[in-house]
Scaffold this motif. Structure first.
Motif, short mmCIF file in Angstrom:
data_model
loop_
_atom_site.label_atom_id
_atom_site.label_comp_id
_atom_site.label_asym_id
_atom_site.label_seq_id
_atom_site.Cartn_x
_atom_site.Cartn_y
_atom_site.Cartn_z
N ALA A 13 -4.54 11.55 5.42
CA ALA A 13 -4.96 10.16 5.24
C ALA A 13 -4.74 9.64 3.82
CB ALA A 13 -6.43 10.00 5.64
N ASP A 14 -5.08 10.44 2.82
CA ASP A 14 -4.93 9.97 1.45
C ASP A 14 -3.47 9.80 1.04
OD1 ASP A 14 -7.63 9.72 0.93
OD2 ASP A 14 -7.83 11.74 0.14
N ALA A 15 -2.56 10.45 1.74
CA ALA A 15 -1.13 10.28 1.44
C ALA A 15 -0.68 8.86 1.77
CB ALA A 15 -0.30 11.29 2.22
N TYR A 16 -1.25 8.27 2.82
CA TYR A 16 -0.94 6.88 3.14
C TYR A 16 -1.39 5.97 2.00
CZ TYR A 16 -0.02 8.23 7.99
OH TYR A 16 0.50 8.79 9.13
N ALA A 17 -2.58 6.25 1.47
CA ALA A 17 -3.09 5.45 0.36
C ALA A 17 -2.23 5.64 -0.89
CB ALA A 17 -4.54 5.84 0.07
N LEU A 18 -1.82 6.87 -1.15
CA LEU A 18 -0.97 7.13 -2.33
C LEU A 18 0.34 6.37 -2.23
CD1 LEU A 18 -0.25 8.62 -4.93
CD2 LEU A 18 0.52 10.54 -3.52
N LEU A 19 0.98 6.43 -1.07
CA LEU A 19 2.25 5.72 -0.92
C LEU A 19 2.04 4.21 -1.01
CD1 LEU A 19 5.24 6.17 -0.57
CD2 LEU A 19 4.90 6.17 1.90
N ALA A 20 0.93 3.72 -0.47
CA ALA A 20 0.62 2.29 -0.61
C ALA A 20 0.50 1.92 -2.08
CB ALA A 20 -0.67 1.96 0.13
N ASP A 21 -0.19 2.75 -2.86
CA ASP A 21 -0.34 2.47 -4.29
C ASP A 21 0.99 2.51 -5.02
OD1 ASP A 21 -3.06 2.16 -3.98
OD2 ASP A 21 -3.56 4.17 -4.68
N ILE A 22 1.83 3.45 -4.66
CA ILE A 22 3.15 3.52 -5.29
C ILE A 22 3.91 2.23 -5.03
CG2 ILE A 22 5.41 4.65 -5.13
CD1 ILE A 22 3.85 7.30 -4.65
N TYR A 23 3.85 1.74 -3.80
CA TYR A 23 4.54 0.49 -3.48
C TYR A 23 3.91 -0.70 -4.19
CZ TYR A 23 7.23 2.75 0.27
OH TYR A 23 8.09 3.53 0.98
N LEU A 24 2.59 -0.72 -4.24
CA LEU A 24 1.91 -1.87 -4.86
C LEU A 24 2.14 -1.95 -6.36
CD1 LEU A 24 -1.49 -1.79 -2.97
CD2 LEU A 24 0.18 -3.66 -2.93
N PHE A 25 2.12 -0.81 -7.02
CA PHE A 25 2.15 -0.82 -8.48
C PHE A 25 3.53 -0.60 -9.09
CE2 PHE A 25 -2.26 0.44 -7.44
CZ PHE A 25 -2.87 -0.72 -7.89
N ASN A 26 4.49 -0.21 -8.28
CA ASN A 26 5.82 0.05 -8.81
C ASN A 26 6.91 -0.82 -8.21
OD1 ASN A 26 5.04 2.19 -10.57
ND2 ASN A 26 4.84 3.50 -8.79
N LEU A 41 0.33 0.62 5.19
CA LEU A 41 0.00 2.01 4.86
C LEU A 41 -1.47 2.15 4.48
CD1 LEU A 41 3.17 2.82 2.76
CD2 LEU A 41 2.49 4.02 4.85
N ALA A 42 -1.97 1.21 3.70
CA ALA A 42 -3.38 1.25 3.29
C ALA A 42 -4.30 1.07 4.49
CB ALA A 42 -3.65 0.18 2.24
N THR A 43 -3.91 0.21 5.42
CA THR A 43 -4.70 0.01 6.63
C THR A 43 -4.75 1.30 7.44
OG1 THR A 43 -4.15 -2.33 6.70
CG2 THR A 43 -4.89 -1.34 8.75
N THR A 44 -3.62 1.98 7.55
CA THR A 44 -3.58 3.27 8.25
C THR A 44 -4.48 4.28 7.56
OG1 THR A 44 -1.35 2.83 9.04
CG2 THR A 44 -2.08 5.13 9.04
#
Length: 84
Positions: A13-26, A41-44
């Protein structure tokens, strides 16, 4: 990003959040699709029980490039994250 994609394959589950953050901040604002995908991804992540996902989704909810903003829902998610 590679690690997050591999961890998603295992349903982490936290991998979805990590990838969401990568997309949001980069992501470059030119690539709006990254912001939209980050929100998905964050919703998932939240649906899978990730507390970090709540923070990621709150961030996506206040980013106009990710779709319709929802400040109220973002605040609810952040309050939930602080209660844990």
């Amino acid at each position: 990003q590679l690690w997050a994609n591999e961890a998603i394959k295992s349903g982490y589950a936290d991998a979805y959040a990590l990838l969401a953050d990568i997309y949001l901040f980069n992501a470059d604002p030119y690539f709006k699709s990254y912001y939209v995908e980050a929100k998905e991804l964050a919703t998932t992540a939240v649906n899978k029980g990730s507390m970090r996902g709540k923070i990621s989704l709150a961030t996506a909810l206040i980013a106009p490039l990710s779709g319709e903003v929802d400040y109220q829902q973002a605040m609810v998610l952040l309050e939930e994250a602080t209660q844990a």
